[in-house]
Design a protein around this motif. Sequence first.
Motif, PDB file in Angstrom:
ATOM      1  N   GLU A   8      -4.843   0.160   5.768  1.00 52.69           N
ATOM      2  CA  GLU A   8      -5.280  -0.644   4.626  1.00 52.69           C
ATOM      3  C   GLU A   8      -5.243  -2.127   4.971  1.00 52.69           C
ATOM      4  N   GLN A  13      -7.654  -4.986   2.582  1.00 55.11           N
ATOM      5  CA  GLN A  13      -7.365  -4.701   1.178  1.00 55.11           C
ATOM      6  C   GLN A  13      -5.912  -4.992   0.820  1.00 55.11           C
ATOM      7  N   GLU A  14      -5.017  -4.986   1.797  1.00 51.97           N
ATOM      8  CA  GLU A  14      -3.604  -5.205   1.535  1.00 51.97           C
ATOM      9  C   GLU A  14      -3.067  -6.270   2.472  1.00 51.97           C
TER      10      GLU A  14
END
Length: 134
Positions: A8, A13-14
């Motif tokens: 991720e 996204q993170e």
Amino acid sequence: MTEEVKTEAEKGQEQMDAANLFREEIYTDRKIGVIRCLVPVTAEGKVDESRKVIYTGEAQIMTQMGALPISFDIEADNLAAAVANYREAAKAGVEKTMKELQELRRAAASKIVVPGQPGFTPPEGAGGSGLVMP
């Protein structure tokens, strides 16, 4: 066909939250269990006095399937209080886990199984040419 596996974080996204970092310290008596202290720190690694230390406990219960790890929060302001409160917190953690397991069993038992769906097994002796009527 080879597809590259991305975490991720790699997908963008993170990302680590620099304002919410903790240093983990582990304490054990090597008999009963483990206490983890999550000490809040700044992005520079210095103790962040504006946030509270979080104490969590770990234990195992033996089941027919083997050891089941249990994690639980311990209400405490310091390590000595966390050690003193370990037993009651562990008891509450085990009770909560057992209730969750019972709920999972109930949900699985009450699930309606329809022929033709994954997980359907015809009753023994019901014949079975393998044909499914539409």
